[in-house]
Design a protein around this motif. Structure first.
Motif, PDB file in Angstrom:
ATOM      1  N   ALA A  62       0.836  -1.193   0.000  1.00 56.05           N
ATOM      2  CA  ALA A  62       0.000   0.000   0.000  1.00 56.05           C
ATOM      3  C   ALA A  62       0.873   1.247   0.000  1.00 56.05           C
ATOM      4  N   ARG A  63       2.139   1.077  -0.218  1.00 50.08           N
ATOM      5  CA  ARG A  63       3.078   2.187  -0.169  1.00 50.08           C
ATOM      6  C   ARG A  63       4.057   2.101  -1.332  1.00 50.08           C
ATOM      7  N   ILE A  64       4.718   3.193  -1.566  1.00 52.29           N
ATOM      8  CA  ILE A  64       5.793   3.202  -2.559  1.00 52.29           C
ATOM      9  C   ILE A  64       7.028   2.707  -1.826  1.00 52.29           C
ATOM     10  N   GLU A  65       7.580   1.617  -2.297  1.00 53.74           N
ATOM     11  CA  GLU A  65       8.641   0.944  -1.560  1.00 53.74           C
ATOM     12  C   GLU A  65       9.995   1.638  -1.647  1.00 53.74           C
ATOM     13  N   SER A  66      10.347   2.197  -2.805  1.00 58.21           N
ATOM     14  CA  SER A  66      11.696   2.741  -2.954  1.00 58.21           C
ATOM     15  C   SER A  66      11.724   3.857  -3.994  1.00 58.21           C
ATOM     16  N   PRO A  67      12.769   4.683  -3.952  1.00 63.03           N
ATOM     17  CA  PRO A  67      12.933   5.699  -4.991  1.00 63.03           C
ATOM     18  C   PRO A  67      13.063   5.086  -6.383  1.00 63.03           C
ATOM     19  N   GLU A  68      13.613   3.890  -6.465  1.00 64.85           N
ATOM     20  CA  GLU A  68      13.763   3.220  -7.750  1.00 64.85           C
ATOM     21  C   GLU A  68      12.403   2.885  -8.354  1.00 64.85           C
ATOM     22  N   ASP A  69      11.436   2.491  -7.500  1.00 64.23           N
ATOM     23  CA  ASP A  69      10.083   2.217  -7.975  1.00 64.23           C
ATOM     24  C   ASP A  69       9.437   3.488  -8.523  1.00 64.23           C
ATOM     25  N   ALA A  70       9.628   4.595  -7.812  1.00 65.38           N
ATOM     26  CA  ALA A  70       9.078   5.879  -8.256  1.00 65.38           C
ATOM     27  C   ALA A  70       9.717   6.303  -9.575  1.00 65.38           C
ATOM     28  N   ALA A  71      11.032   6.128  -9.680  1.00 63.39           N
ATOM     29  CA  ALA A  71      11.735   6.495 -10.911  1.00 63.39           C
ATOM     30  C   ALA A  71      11.246   5.657 -12.091  1.00 63.39           C
ATOM     31  N   ALA A  72      11.065   4.370 -11.873  1.00 63.25           N
ATOM     32  CA  ALA A  72      10.584   3.493 -12.945  1.00 63.25           C
ATOM     33  C   ALA A  72       9.188   3.899 -13.394  1.00 63.25           C
ATOM     34  N   ALA A  73       8.332   4.279 -12.453  1.00 62.35           N
ATOM     35  CA  ALA A  73       6.972   4.709 -12.801  1.00 62.35           C
ATOM     36  C   ALA A  73       7.007   5.984 -13.631  1.00 62.35           C
ATOM     37  N   CYS A  74       7.884   6.914 -13.276  1.00 58.35           N
ATOM     38  CA  CYS A  74       8.001   8.172 -14.029  1.00 58.35           C
ATOM     39  C   CYS A  74       8.514   7.927 -15.438  1.00 58.35           C
ATOM     40  N   GLU A  75       9.538   7.129 -15.548  1.00 58.04           N
ATOM     41  CA  GLU A  75      10.123   6.873 -16.866  1.00 58.04           C
ATOM     42  C   GLU A  75       9.162   6.111 -17.766  1.00 58.04           C
ATOM     43  N   ALA A  76       8.307   5.274 -17.170  1.00 60.08           N
ATOM     44  CA  ALA A  76       7.333   4.532 -17.965  1.00 60.08           C
ATOM     45  C   ALA A  76       6.153   5.413 -18.383  1.00 60.08           C
ATOM     46  N   ARG A  95       5.601  22.414  -2.313  1.00 63.98           N
ATOM     47  CA  ARG A  95       5.831  23.325  -1.188  1.00 63.98           C
ATOM     48  C   ARG A  95       6.056  22.557   0.109  1.00 63.98           C
ATOM     49  N   SER A  96       6.705  23.235   1.016  1.00 67.57           N
ATOM     50  CA  SER A  96       7.046  22.645   2.300  1.00 67.57           C
ATOM     51  C   SER A  96       5.938  22.923   3.314  1.00 67.57           C
ATOM     52  N   THR A  97       5.633  21.918   4.134  1.00 64.40           N
ATOM     53  CA  THR A  97       4.695  22.072   5.241  1.00 64.40           C
ATOM     54  C   THR A  97       5.373  21.560   6.504  1.00 64.40           C
ATOM     55  N   ALA A  98       4.691  21.674   7.616  1.00 65.78           N
ATOM     56  CA  ALA A  98       5.253  21.198   8.883  1.00 65.78           C
ATOM     57  C   ALA A  98       5.462  19.688   8.879  1.00 65.78           C
ATOM     58  N   ASP A  99       4.639  18.965   8.135  1.00 67.49           N
ATOM     59  CA  ASP A  99       4.726  17.500   8.108  1.00 67.49           C
ATOM     60  C   ASP A  99       5.637  16.958   7.021  1.00 67.49           C
ATOM     61  N   GLY A 100       6.016  17.798   6.072  1.00 64.87           N
ATOM     62  CA  GLY A 100       6.849  17.339   4.962  1.00 64.87           C
ATOM     63  C   GLY A 100       6.582  18.170   3.726  1.00 64.87           C
ATOM     64  N   ILE A 101       6.599  17.530   2.593  1.00 62.85           N
ATOM     65  CA  ILE A 101       6.390  18.210   1.310  1.00 62.85           C
ATOM     66  C   ILE A 101       4.979  17.906   0.816  1.00 62.85           C
ATOM     67  N   LEU A 102       4.348  18.925   0.252  1.00 64.80           N
ATOM     68  CA  LEU A 102       3.020  18.781  -0.331  1.00 64.80           C
ATOM     69  C   LEU A 102       3.084  19.228  -1.784  1.00 64.80           C
ATOM     70  N   VAL A 103       2.550  18.395  -2.679  1.00 64.14           N
ATOM     71  CA  VAL A 103       2.500  18.731  -4.100  1.00 64.14           C
ATOM     72  C   VAL A 103       1.032  18.790  -4.500  1.00 64.14           C
ATOM     73  N   GLU A 104       0.611  19.957  -4.948  1.00 62.22           N
ATOM     74  CA  GLU A 104      -0.756  20.121  -5.429  1.00 62.22           C
ATOM     75  C   GLU A 104      -0.733  19.891  -6.939  1.00 62.22           C
ATOM     76  N   THR A 105      -1.102  18.694  -7.355  1.00 61.65           N
ATOM     77  CA  THR A 105      -0.939  18.297  -8.748  1.00 61.65           C
ATOM     78  C   THR A 105      -1.947  18.947  -9.689  1.00 61.65           C
ATOM     79  N   VAL A 135       1.130   5.873 -10.150  1.00 59.99           N
ATOM     80  CA  VAL A 135       0.745   6.871 -11.140  1.00 59.99           C
ATOM     81  C   VAL A 135       1.691   8.050 -11.001  1.00 59.99           C
ATOM     82  N   ALA A 136       2.239   8.502 -12.121  1.00 63.32           N
ATOM     83  CA  ALA A 136       3.175   9.632 -12.122  1.00 63.32           C
ATOM     84  C   ALA A 136       2.617  10.731 -13.011  1.00 63.32           C
ATOM     85  N   ARG A 137       2.717  11.962 -12.527  1.00 58.76           N
ATOM     86  CA  ARG A 137       2.291  13.123 -13.301  1.00 58.76           C
ATOM     87  C   ARG A 137       3.371  14.196 -13.187  1.00 58.76           C
TER      88      ARG A 137
END
Length: 139
Positions: free
Chosen positions: A38-52, A101-111, A91-93
């Protein structure tokens, strides 16, 4: 009388058997769904999704939130993409830097994408994003 009872029992038995089979199928479905991440396991998984998903997007760096709920990937030419798990896949966009932008909890991306919504990267800070961004991008 016994013949009437036998005729009445048969439909009940079929109904019970059907109910048991439906319950078993639902149980198997729930078990299989709980086994997928239920989570993104690694940066490599995210990179593969973007490149695909994004044509010409050559990832030079990626970061995943601490809870695995979202990720950001950056290409060598300064493009940035948000990644989120929807259903079974990632899903990558592509997004604009100004939506990150930065928030107190981390980074927020308004897609701005109705399907993707907001992407949150828990525990990621501005310094982590600066390390990803190419030098010619002003954050």
């Amino acid at each position: 009388m016994i013949a009437d009872m036998a005729n009445g029992v048969m439909p009940v038995q079929i109904g019970v058997a059907a109910a048991v089979l439906i319950a078993l199928a639902v149980g198997v479905l729930l078990f299989v769904r709980s086994r997928r991440p239920a989570r993104i396991e690694s940066p490599e998984d995210a990179a593969a999704a973007c490149e695909a998903a994004l044509q010409g997007f050559a990832v030079t760096g990626a970061v995943v939130g601490a809870d695995g709920g979202g990720a950001l990937a950056v290409s060598g030419d300064g493009r940035v993409a948000a990644v989120k798990r929807l259903g079974r896949g990632l899903v990558a966009r592509e997004v604009m830097w100004r939506t990150v932008r930065s928030t107190a909890d981390g980074i927020l991306v308004e897609t701005g994408d109705r399907q993707l919504g907001e992407v949150r990267l828990a525990g990621v800070n501005v310094l982590d994003i600066r390390r990803l961004a190419p030098r010619h991008i002003a954050l």
